[in-house]
Design a protein around this motif. Structure first.
Motif, short mmCIF file in Angstrom:
data_model
loop_
_atom_site.label_atom_id
_atom_site.label_comp_id
_atom_site.label_asym_id
_atom_site.label_seq_id
_atom_site.Cartn_x
_atom_site.Cartn_y
_atom_site.Cartn_z
N TRP A 1 -9.23 -7.07 14.59
CA TRP A 1 -7.98 -7.65 15.04
C TRP A 1 -7.43 -6.89 16.23
O TRP A 1 -7.66 -5.71 16.39
CB TRP A 1 -6.95 -7.62 13.91
N VAL A 2 -6.66 -7.62 17.03
CA VAL A 2 -5.93 -6.96 18.11
C VAL A 2 -4.46 -7.15 17.85
O VAL A 2 -4.01 -8.26 17.54
CB VAL A 2 -6.28 -7.56 19.48
N TYR A 3 -3.73 -6.07 17.93
CA TYR A 3 -2.30 -6.12 17.65
C TYR A 3 -1.60 -5.55 18.87
O TYR A 3 -2.03 -4.55 19.44
CB TYR A 3 -2.03 -5.28 16.41
N GLU A 4 -0.56 -6.23 19.30
CA GLU A 4 0.16 -5.73 20.46
C GLU A 4 1.61 -5.56 20.12
O GLU A 4 2.21 -6.40 19.44
CB GLU A 4 0.04 -6.74 21.62
N CYS A 5 2.19 -4.50 20.61
CA CYS A 5 3.64 -4.42 20.55
C CYS A 5 4.13 -3.74 21.83
O CYS A 5 3.40 -2.98 22.46
CB CYS A 5 4.14 -3.74 19.29
N ILE A 6 5.32 -4.09 22.18
CA ILE A 6 5.83 -3.65 23.46
C ILE A 6 7.11 -2.86 23.25
O ILE A 6 8.05 -3.35 22.62
CB ILE A 6 6.11 -4.86 24.38
N ALA A 7 7.11 -1.64 23.75
CA ALA A 7 8.33 -0.84 23.70
C ALA A 7 9.08 -1.10 25.00
O ALA A 7 8.53 -0.90 26.08
CB ALA A 7 7.98 0.63 23.56
N PRO A 8 10.32 -1.61 24.91
CA PRO A 8 11.04 -1.90 26.15
C PRO A 8 11.29 -0.64 26.98
O PRO A 8 11.31 0.47 26.46
CB PRO A 8 12.36 -2.49 25.65
N GLY A 9 11.46 -0.85 28.28
CA GLY A 9 11.79 0.28 29.15
C GLY A 9 13.24 0.69 28.96
O GLY A 9 13.97 0.09 28.16
N ASN A 10 13.62 1.73 29.67
CA ASN A 10 15.00 2.23 29.60
C ASN A 10 15.41 2.63 28.19
O ASN A 10 16.54 2.41 27.79
CB ASN A 10 15.98 1.17 30.13
N VAL A 11 14.49 3.17 27.45
CA VAL A 11 14.84 3.70 26.14
C VAL A 11 14.56 5.19 26.07
O VAL A 11 15.40 5.98 25.65
CB VAL A 11 14.10 2.97 25.00
N LEU A 12 13.37 5.57 26.49
CA LEU A 12 13.00 6.98 26.40
C LEU A 12 13.41 7.73 27.66
O LEU A 12 13.25 7.23 28.78
CB LEU A 12 11.49 7.11 26.20
N ARG A 13 13.91 8.92 27.44
CA ARG A 13 14.23 9.78 28.55
C ARG A 13 12.93 10.26 29.19
O ARG A 13 11.92 10.40 28.47
CB ARG A 13 14.98 10.99 27.98
N PRO A 14 12.87 10.54 30.47
CA PRO A 14 11.64 11.06 31.06
C PRO A 14 11.16 12.29 30.29
O PRO A 14 11.97 13.15 29.93
CB PRO A 14 12.05 11.42 32.48
N GLY A 15 9.87 12.35 30.01
CA GLY A 15 9.33 13.48 29.25
C GLY A 15 7.99 13.12 28.65
O GLY A 15 7.42 12.07 28.95
#
Lengths: 302, 428
Positions: free
Chosen positions: B352-366
């Motif tokens: 199976w292939v599973y995709e999920c997308i973490a939106p931008g502008n959530v994590l601080r640079p690092g």
């Protein structure tokens, strides 16, 4: 950083409690030195180490016994039913219908006295041969002398044997045979039988790790062995001059005859037994060396 | 009394692989069987390239040397297949080395798994004794610590219930409780902390730091860099079976994270999952152009494309993706059954292939890590090594760079804000 400090503090408080037993322990046990090197050559069984691990052997055996009849309706009654029904079927077909002679002993008693050690042997052999493969996960996660596994496999059916033995006493009384001190002769034959099962178990369990063919071969071999052993027929079926050869080819023959002799007083086994003992020793010693040789690769191959 | 607890010298382990790959005649197999025990021995000191089995062998460890002092806690880090597990297995005497030598002063307790030897049909009480015996504890020792173990596991009420009726949490707690009371001078620990809920993990870490404080020697493999840095003074970085770095644990962890090994191409293949019911095969991190990447703009969504294989029909299983900080503390995660509850009921065999997308502008640079996990009930399936990615300052919504530091925490979602409006008069 703050969290870190707190955890350390908590750690120290618990530490004091634990330290108390640690002091005791440190006083009694000197730090042993273990050297790990690539293994070479043929090694004998490390009996001292086996002895040091006797508690674990006890627990493995105990677990096998405990787990065996879990979630069954009849529980330990199964230990009786298996040999009992085997005996009934044998008495019907071989005793009553085929009229196989039984040296003047009632056929049910004659066959039960042999079915009992045979069941113990086949059960021990099956369990010990599959022991390493069945516990593959354990082999890959923790160290202990691997020999404990086939040993526990052979020891755990002894409890079933003891339970089924009660039926034997009942059967003897029914047919008018009263147990005498002669019965204690069972013990050396029992020991001999366990040694044979361990010997073959060491060979087969080690081979089984690499070649699973063993698992399929065992039920077949046991079926053959049953008819190759004097279980349904008396040992006198084999001509006198082939007796020694018979004992050599089938070490269970001598053992079963020994059981019968101790229980119902048939002819004591002679050269048959000597041949059986000799071959048992050969199997036991060669099995131990083979097992030790293959042991190092168990965790990698299983 | 020598000051060194573990001395490892030129340790090497050669594995034969692909035994059943390709063709092989019966004669070859038989010859192989006959000479197999000798081949290992003869290959010591030989150049493996000199023999024809070259392609069939792999050095899982080669020329590894190090010392661990008495009372020292040493961490081991490295990618999947870098030889960490092999090293622990040799030190635990589960498998034999092909060359080299190890000298260990003291009793070794190895915890390569929690609950080794647990039998589902036996009760909690029975399993405590069995498991303790398997780990090498004496019966008297277990009896002395019995109350302490059940108190730690918090299972008093279920002591006489078969463990197959336990919840996964109870099972793990009991297993860890027994392991935590193993009091050998030397402890070899593999990732056992990666189990249980957060509260219990914290308790386990506390117990582990006890061990370190007590002055026992610990060898600790983990992907939790935070735990390594907290518990261990020194660390070893293994790479392709060799020591790639050895020294202060914080420095080694940082070097690891910033190496090319740390940030890969954004494509990760997992080869250690064979045998698991759910097996991760591959993970890709994709940027907004759907190209694999390991560095992302701060405002860019990150697409995780995960390929996994299920080998038998399942119910009650879940597949989770967790974003952690560089030290392994969980920040943000989701399980596939959170959004597709039907998957909890039934999963079919297949890849199976599973995709999920973490939106931008959530994590601080690092620097962050992605941890994948699959599990069901009391069972934990495949947990591949977490892999890192980086969020760059490009596209970061903060106009001022003054808060780049620690302020604001790892989550940097812009809040809706209104320009300050003066109340009353404003003096100029």
């Amino acid at each position: 950083m703050n969290m870190h400090g707190q955890e350390r503090k908590g750690a120290r408080q618990t530490l004091r409690l634990i330290d108390m037993d640690k002091v005791e322990q440190a006083g009694t046990t000197a730090a042993p030195v273990t050297v790990i090197r690539p293994p070479k050559g043929w090694l004998p069984v490390n009996l001292r180490e086996l002895w040091a691990y006797r508690e674990l052997l006890y627990f493995f055996t105990w677990r096998d016994i405990k787990v065996r009849y879990k979630q069954t309706l009849f529980g330990f009654a199964w230990a009786v039913m298996q040999p009992l029904f085997t005996m009934i079927i044998f008495s019907l077909f071989f005793g009553a219908l085929a009229k196989i002679p039984s040296e003047g002993i009632p056929y049910p008693l004659f066959s039960y006295a042999a079915v009992l050690p045979w069941t113990l042997f086949s059960e021990g052999l099956t369990r010990s041969s599959n022991s390493l493969v069945a516990e593959a996960n354990l082999l890959q996660k923790v160290y202990f002398p691997r020999l404990l596994m086939p040993l526990a496999g052979v020891l755990s059916p002894v409890v079933d044997f003891a339970v089924a033995f009660v039926v034997l006493i009942g059967l003897m009384l029914y047919f008018g045979y009263y147990p005498s001190v002669m019965m204690f002769w069972i013990l050396p034959f029992l020991l001999l039988e366990l040694l044979l099962a361990v010997g073959i178990g060491m060979w087969l369990s080690a081979i089984n790790v690499e070649y699973r063919d063993v698992r399929y071969a065992i039920p077949f071999l046991i079926q053959l062995g049953l008819f190759a052993s004097p279980v349904v027929y008396p040992v006198t079926f084999v001509p006198e001059r082939f007796q020694a050869l018979y004992g050599l080819l089938n070490p269970m023959a001598g053992i079963i005859e020994g059981f019968r002799w101790a229980i119902v007083g048939t002819e004591p086994p002679s050269e048959l037994l000597i041949a059986s003992v000799a071959i048992i020793l050969v199997i036991l010693i060669s099995g131990a060396f083979y097992f030790r040789r293959r042991e190092r690769a168990f965790a990698d191959v299983v | 009394m020598p000051d060194i607890a573990i001395e490892v010298k030129n340790l090497g382990k050669l594995y034969r692989i692909g035994q059943f790959a390709g063709y092989k005649t019966i004669r070859e197999t038989l010859m192989g069987v006959a000479s197999a025990p000798f081949r290992h021995i003869r290959s010591i000191g030989d150049q493996p390239s000199a023999d024809s089995h070259q392609s069939n062998t792999i050095w899982a460890l080669k020329d590894v040397s190090f010392e661990v002092k008495r009372g020292e806690a040493m961490g081991i880090i490295g990618r999947n297949g870098s030889g960490k597990s092999t090293l622990l297995k040799i030190l635990s005497r589960i498998t034999a080395p092909t060359e080299g030598r190890v000298e260990i002063h003291g009793r070794v307790g190895s915890l390569l798994e929690v609950g080794t030897g647990f039998h589902p049909e036996l009760t909690g009480r029975e399993n405590i004794y069995l498991n303790a015996a398997v780990l090498g504890m004496k019966r008297a020792e277990v009896e002395r610590k019995f109350d302490e173990i059940i108190a730690f596991a918090e299972i008093e009420k279920f002591l006489d219930t078969p463990v197959k009726r336990y919840s996964s949490g109870m099972y793990v707690r009991l297993a860890f409780a027994v392991a935590a009371h193993l009091e050998t001078e030397i402890l070899v620990v593999d990732e056992v902390l990666a189990v249980g809920d957060a509260a219990f993990q914290k308790k386990c870490l506390g117990k582990m730091s006890n061990v370190a404080v007590e002055g026992r020697t610990v060898l600790f493999v983990s992907h939790n860099f935070g735990a390594i840095q907290r518990l261990c003074s020194r660390a070893i970085w293994l790479e392709k079976g060799a020591v790639n770095g050895l020294g202060d644990s914080t420095a080694i962890c940082e070097r690891y994270l910033h190496s090319s090994v740390g940030f890969g191409s954004g494509v990760y293949k997992f080869e250690d999952g064979a045998g698991h019911v759910i097996q991760f095969l591959r993970a890709e991190l994709l940027n907004s152009k759907e190209e694999p990447a390991s560095t992302f703009r701060a405002d860019e969504p990150i697409r995780f494309r995960i390929r996994y294989h299920i080998s038998r029909e399942l119910s009650g299983a879940s597949i989770a993706l967790n974003i952690t900080d560089a030290l392994g503390s969980s920040l943000w995660g989701m399980s596939d059954i959170d959004v597709f509850p039907d998957l909890y009921e039934r999963r079919l065999v297949g890849t199976w292939v599973y995709e999920c997308i973490a939106p931008g502008n959530v994590l601080r640079p690092g620097t962050y890590m992605v941890a994948l996990g699959a599990g069901s009930g009391s069972q934990y399936f495949h947990h591949p090594t977490p892999f890192p990615f980086e969020v760059s300052t490009a596209g970061y919504w903060r106009q001022s760079h003054r808060y780049f530091g620690v302020g604001g925490g790892p989550i940097a979602v812009p809040m809706k804000a209104k320009m300050p409006v003066p109340i009353g008069e404003v003096s100029t």
